[in-house]
Design a protein around this motif. Structure first.
Motif, short mmCIF file in Angstrom:
data_model
loop_
_atom_site.label_atom_id
_atom_site.label_comp_id
_atom_site.label_asym_id
_atom_site.label_seq_id
_atom_site.Cartn_x
_atom_site.Cartn_y
_atom_site.Cartn_z
N UNK A 131 0.81 -1.22 0.00
CA UNK A 131 0.00 0.00 0.00
C UNK A 131 0.84 1.27 0.00
N UNK A 132 2.11 1.17 -0.43
CA UNK A 132 2.97 2.36 -0.44
C UNK A 132 2.79 3.21 -1.68
N UNK A 133 2.19 2.64 -2.72
CA UNK A 133 1.92 3.39 -3.95
C UNK A 133 0.45 3.19 -4.32
N UNK A 134 -0.13 4.20 -4.97
CA UNK A 134 -1.55 4.07 -5.29
C UNK A 134 -1.80 3.35 -6.61
N UNK A 135 -0.84 3.45 -7.54
CA UNK A 135 -1.08 2.85 -8.87
C UNK A 135 0.18 2.18 -9.41
N UNK A 136 -0.02 1.22 -10.31
CA UNK A 136 1.13 0.54 -10.92
C UNK A 136 0.71 -0.16 -12.21
N UNK A 137 1.23 0.29 -13.35
CA UNK A 137 0.99 -0.47 -14.59
C UNK A 137 1.73 -1.82 -14.52
N UNK A 138 0.99 -2.91 -14.67
CA UNK A 138 1.57 -4.25 -14.60
C UNK A 138 0.61 -5.24 -15.26
N UNK A 139 0.94 -6.52 -15.22
CA UNK A 139 0.13 -7.53 -15.90
C UNK A 139 -0.87 -8.19 -14.97
N UNK A 140 -1.97 -8.67 -15.55
CA UNK A 140 -3.06 -9.24 -14.76
C UNK A 140 -2.67 -10.52 -14.05
N UNK A 141 -1.54 -11.12 -14.44
CA UNK A 141 -1.15 -12.36 -13.76
C UNK A 141 -0.88 -12.12 -12.27
N UNK A 142 -0.72 -10.85 -11.88
CA UNK A 142 -0.49 -10.54 -10.46
C UNK A 142 -1.78 -10.52 -9.65
N UNK A 143 -2.95 -10.57 -10.32
CA UNK A 143 -4.21 -10.37 -9.60
C UNK A 143 -4.38 -11.39 -8.48
N UNK A 144 -4.10 -12.65 -8.78
CA UNK A 144 -4.30 -13.70 -7.78
C UNK A 144 -3.43 -13.43 -6.55
N UNK A 145 -2.19 -13.08 -6.80
CA UNK A 145 -1.25 -12.83 -5.70
C UNK A 145 -1.70 -11.63 -4.88
N UNK A 191 -13.17 -18.33 -29.38
CA UNK A 191 -14.43 -17.60 -29.51
C UNK A 191 -15.43 -18.10 -28.49
N UNK A 192 -16.14 -17.17 -27.90
CA UNK A 192 -17.17 -17.56 -26.96
C UNK A 192 -16.61 -18.10 -25.66
N UNK A 193 -15.30 -18.14 -25.55
CA UNK A 193 -14.71 -18.63 -24.31
C UNK A 193 -14.93 -17.61 -23.21
N UNK A 194 -15.08 -18.11 -22.01
CA UNK A 194 -15.32 -17.20 -20.90
C UNK A 194 -14.01 -16.54 -20.49
N UNK A 195 -14.10 -15.60 -19.57
CA UNK A 195 -12.87 -14.99 -19.08
C UNK A 195 -12.68 -15.41 -17.64
N UNK A 196 -11.47 -15.34 -17.19
CA UNK A 196 -11.20 -15.68 -15.80
C UNK A 196 -11.01 -14.42 -14.98
N UNK A 197 -11.46 -13.28 -15.55
CA UNK A 197 -11.25 -12.02 -14.87
C UNK A 197 -12.25 -11.85 -13.72
N UNK A 198 -11.78 -11.53 -12.54
CA UNK A 198 -12.68 -11.29 -11.42
C UNK A 198 -13.34 -9.92 -11.54
N UNK A 199 -14.31 -9.63 -10.66
CA UNK A 199 -15.05 -8.36 -10.73
C UNK A 199 -14.14 -7.15 -10.61
N UNK A 200 -13.07 -7.28 -9.86
CA UNK A 200 -12.23 -6.11 -9.63
C UNK A 200 -11.56 -5.64 -10.92
N UNK A 201 -11.64 -6.47 -11.99
CA UNK A 201 -11.06 -6.07 -13.27
C UNK A 201 -12.11 -5.48 -14.19
#
Lengths: 276, 289, 410
Positions: C256-270, C340-350
């Motif tokens: 929580x030391x920075x408010x924003x960070x451009x990075x990849x979605x693979x970090x979401x789980x962590x 095509x038509x495949x679902x996404x694994x993105x959670x709501x926070x995305x």
């Protein structure tokens, strides 16, 4: 200055030197201290002593690294390389130490070149050669590679050492019509103990600590040396301190213990090798 | 008395070994350096293109410059520090062996592990060094040591010196021990002060140890790529991109085996030339003493 | 003493028969991947377990090899004819290995090939061959610590440059560090997204040397925009120097030391596993209202040309093309399906990132689809690091290095 004051200030100077020298050990102490702390503790308090003897890190590291297996591998490779290098090196050194002519000069020059060559200069072609010989990912391959890397040093080392052995011992044998091979085997070889002990040290250091060759030549985890296990376990992205420090301790502990046990012999052996 | 041929046959096994796994690979390297071999597939002959690229691009000449700077810093600091430690310990027999062993300890460790540990020590936020500076009230000096191009190379050089200064010290101590007693005594009778004795009597006699230390640390430093590889990957913005690291990256990151071979050959030439020049110069100085 | 009856006997015989059959044709598949370890499991352990249960005659041996080590360890094995049967790959690897004939052609008639997202088809097809079966498309965007933004009265992740600067001003005034902007990853994502969005020339032309970065107004503008971010207090360029994008930067954001960070979605789980970290995954703020969703076609499976277990290997990768199986991986990775038509694994926070994709702010990461040569990537990281350390440098200084890197690969 009175002698008493001098004596005291000399004592103080010595104490100061000891303090400075021990300060040099701080990174090693830091590594040990960190290895018993949880990730949370480290992030919250970068400098701090462990609050408990937390061994969870170690359990995970030993398991995850396949530590015991890799220690056995490192030991086995070290032993094989030492035997090979000692035998090939001392045999070659005997004529080089006893004769100075064009042939021996050229050989010593090649050996010197071998000493100066960075190991990664030859690694690409060694790959290709090993591939053609089917030596990739085999103990034999890594043993050959390390032998090739250590052989120049061994030849130099033994040449210096044998040069210091009195010739009279051989003269008697020569009068008895012993061939060079016999003289080497029965007279020179038994005297080489101290040199071989020192050399085995260099080999041990290299086999335990080098990571380029085994990283490239070994692909199955069962064959990894200790350092590759550490490297693979720690990874090179997202380094987690609670994984890194125990792995680092485990990776260096065997050699550090060996050093504590034989420090005087090791230091004098290694420097003698350099000074010769 | 003529040597029987079998006398020289003793060198043959080792020579075969060195030939097969050292000379032949170097010859292959030379051959590869004239191709565009990518590590997979076939290699095509491209003449001097690889060498031309080396001289026509700033980045490679820059990596030579970084290597020279790094080596110079390491060799100078390590030799001077080793000399100071040896000078003191030579005069302090009570603590000599203990200190020598302690100083030597880091040399027992692997580059990989040392690199990882120091990376943590230098880390900008939760790193040991900055925490230490804060603790003694020098928080103003704290910085990302490895992230700042002005300090990164020196930070790595310091780590390298830390690893091997014990080695240098031990070699100098042998040099001190080899100084003949009667010279030592003569100095003492003259009432020469410790420092004068060192400057006028001991230093000239230490010349061989200086030669050995300088050559060993120069060749050793030129050869390493592990510390920058682990600690900075050559960054920030190539400030620590040594020639050896450039070779390793070309081999393993971008599949330019041909170009990496050309760099290896250039590297080899540099190492050999430096070692020969140093050896000749220092030996001449020794003899002119 | 087990007690015997006809039924157990029957079962035992059946088991024995099955056993011998399995014995007769049991195959061990050697699989390597840079996922499946402790930090990025990507659902591989349970998927492999499920696969082995469904195919008792195939035994899967997964070895983890990091992406960096992949370049070191696998080429000699491929070249030496002892390659793994199935390897995780990406397009830069496919280009080199496939081009050298070391990968098996998976053909264009398979069921999964016909279901590919049309946008991906040209990328994964090399000439008339296919050497990779894609597993996921993953977003690269802006991680936003909503807790910190809410504390200064902002309740939406910024998607435009103006909104971003406004947020930075408010955060800075409250003593909160606004943005991680490492030269080694975050700054390049920002620059590439904004540069390509405003660029006249197509990405492929820039990567082929037909158009230059140095003369490209879009990229010049993107670098000017970095200077504007520094003026707007978004970025403290000197502090970025000490941040490693792959280690300390991540821990800084997590703490929580920075408010924003451009990075990849693979970090979401962590990041989601961190107690009390309330964050959103948003597009990279840009000149457009939607922001830029920078999609990375990251990973896929390839089969080595010399594999002796070709059928088993094909069975293995087809297993991953089945929607229900792939979903396990997509959920673990927070990724989108390449089909095509495949679902996404993105959670709501995305949701903000998803919205940007719908609004048409999608740009494919040019390295992953081979529009730009791989060596340029490291050059961009280096040059932007250098730029952040000395922002007096001209745009041409930075961009000419990019052009040089492109030239070197031609």
């Amino acid at each position: 200055m009175s002698p008493a004051v001098r004596a005291i200030s000399w004592k103080l100077a010595q104490a100061l030197v000891v303090v400075v020298v021990i300060a040099m050990l701080m990174p090693v102490i830091y590594m040990l201290a960190m290895s018993f702390r949880t990730a949370e503790e480290i992030t919250a308090q970068p400098l701090g002593l462990p609050t408990q003897l937390y061994l969870g890190n170690y359990a995970r590291a030993i398991e995850g690294m396949g530590y015991l297996r890799s220690v056995v591998n490192s030991l086995g490779i070290t032993l094989s390389v030492t035997v090979l290098v000692a035998f090939l090196g001392s045999m070659a050194a005997y004529p080089l130490a006893r004769r100075a002519n064009r042939f021996t000069k050229i050989v010593l020059l090649i050996v010197a070149l071998g000493l100066a060559t960075p190991p990664f200069v030859t690694i690409t072609p060694i790959y290709v050669i090993f591939r053609n010989m089917g030596l990739l990912d085999s103990y034999l391959g890594i043993i050959i590679a390390f032998t090739a890397l250590n052989l120049p040093l061994a030849v130099f080392f033994y040449t210096g050492f044998i040069g210091a052995i009195p010739k009279e011992l051989e003269e008697a044998a020569r009068l008895d019509n012993c061939g060079p091979w016999k003289i080497y085997w029965y007279i020179i070889r038994p005297l080489l103990g101290p040199a071989t002990a020192t050399l085995s040290l260099f080999v041990t250091l290299m086999v335990w600590n080098d990571f380029t060759y085994p990283l490239l030549l070994l692909t199955t985890p069962e064959k990894f040396t200790v350092m590759i296990s550490v490297y693979r376990f720690v990874g090179n992205l997202n380094i987690q301190p609670d994984m890194l420090f125990p792995a680092a301790v485990l990776g260096s502990l065997p050699l550090l213990l060996l050093f504590v046990a034989f420090q005087r012999r090791i230091v004098s052996g290694v420097t003698a090798g350099a000074v010769k | 008395m003529r040597d029987p041929r079998s006398f020289y046959m003793l060198t043959v096994p080792a020579l075969l070994f060195i030939g097969a796994f050292f000379l032949y690979p170097i010859a292959l390297s030379v051959q590869m350096s004239f191709t565009d071999f990518s590590g997979v597939g076939d290699a095509d002959f491209v003449g001097l293109k690889n060498y031309d690229r080396f001289v026509s691009r700033d980045r490679y000449l820059n990596s030579v410059w970084v290597t020279v700077k790094f080596t110079f810093v390491v060799v100078t600091v390590q030799t001077l520090l080793g000399l100071i430690f040896a000078f003191l310990l030579h005069r302090m027999p009570a603590i000599r062996n203990f200190c020598r062993a302690v100083l030597f300890t880091p040399a027992m460790m692997s580059f990989v592990i040392v690199g990882y540990i120091w990376q943590f020590i230098y880390a900008p936020y939760s790193g040991g060094l900055n925490a230490l500076l804060e603790a003694v009230g020098l928080g103003g000096l704290s910085r990302g040591w490895l992230g700042d191009p002005d300090t990164a190379l020196y930070a790595i050089a310091l780590t390298h010196v830390w690893m091997f200064v014990g080695y240098t010290t031990a070699i100098f101590l042998v040099g001190f021990a080899n100084i003949p007693r009667d010279i030592e005594e003569a100095g003492r009778l003259d009432g020469a002060k410790s420092l004068q004795r060192f400057w006028y009597l001991e230093l000239p006699l230490l010349a061989p140890s200086i030669t050995i230390n300088v050559i060993l640390s120069t060749v050793g430093t030129l050869k390493t790529f592990e510390l920058p590889f682990i600690m900075t990957r050559g960054g920030p913005d190539r400030a620590t991109n040594t020639l050896s690291l450039e070779i390793v990256n070309n081999l393993f990151g971008s599949y330019k085996f041909g170009f990496a071979s050309a760099l290896s050959i250039i590297m080899l030439v540099i190492v050999v030339v430096v070692a020969v020049v140093q050896n000749t110069y220092l030996k001449r100085r020794e003899n002119n003493q | 003493m087990p007690h015997f009856n006809i039924r157990t006997l029957g079962l035992a015989t059946a088991a024995l028969a099955l056993g011998t059959v399995a014995q007769a044709q049991s195959v061990t598949l050697d699989v390597t991947a840079w996922k499946g370890n402790e930090t990025e499991p990507a659902g591989l352990p349970e998927l492999i377990e499920a696969f082995e249960a469904a195919h008792p005659d195939i035994d899967v041996e997964l070895s983890y090899i990091s992406r960096l080590d992949t370049d070191v360890v696998l080429p000699p094995r491929l070249q030496g004819g002892n390659a793994p049967d199935v390897m995780m790959t990406d397009m830069p690897l496919v280009k080199i290995w496939g081009g050298a004939g070391l990968l098996a052609d998976l053909g264009t008639s398979s069921d999964w090939y016909t279901r590919l997202e049309p946008g991906l088809v040209p990328s994964v097809t090399s000439g008339d061959a296919t050497y990779i079966m894609p597993l996921e498309v993953i977003g690269m965007g802006n991680f936003v610590n909503m807790g910190l933004l809410n504390s200064v009265g902002i309740d939406e992740a910024p998607t435009t440059l103006d909104a971003l600067k406004a947020a930075c001003g408010a955060l800075d005034a409250a003593g909160i560090k606004p943005m991680v902007f490492t030269g080694g990853f975050s700054a390049p994502l920002f620059t590439i997204a904004n540069g390509l969005e405003a660029s006249e020339a197509a990405a492929a032309d820039l990567g082929a040397g037909d158009a230059t970065f140095a003369e490209n107004a879009g990229f010049g503008g993107a670098i000017d925009e970095i200077r504007a971010l520094i003026d707007a207090k978004c970025v403290d360029p000197d502090a970025q120097a000490g941040l490693d994008p792959w280690s300390s930067a991540l821990s800084e954001f997590k703490a929580g030391n920075f408010a924003m960070m451009p990075q990849g979605a693979w970090n979401i789980a962590d990041f989601s596993s961190v107690e009390g970290l309330d964050f959103a995954f948003a597009p990279i703020p840009s000149g457009k209202a939607s922001g830029v969703a920078l999609d990375l076609f990251g990973i896929g499976w390839s089969i080595s040309a010399g594999s002796e277990n070709m059928d088993a290997a094909k069975t293995f990768i087809e297993f991953f093309a089945e929607e229900a199986n792939l979903q396990v991986m997509l959920d673990a990775e927070s990724a989108y399906s390449p089909f095509q038509g495949g679902a996404s694994g993105m959670p709501d926070l995305a949701a903000p990132y998803d919205q940007s994709r719908i609004d048409g702010g999608v740009i494919m990461y040019p390295f992953a689809v081979l529009d730009w040569p791989k060596p340029l990537e490291a050059e961009i990281w280096d040059s932007l690091t250098g730029f952040l350390l000395n922002t007096d440098r001209s745009n041409e200084d930075v961009l000419e290095r990019w052009d040089e890197a492109v030239e070197d690969t031609l």
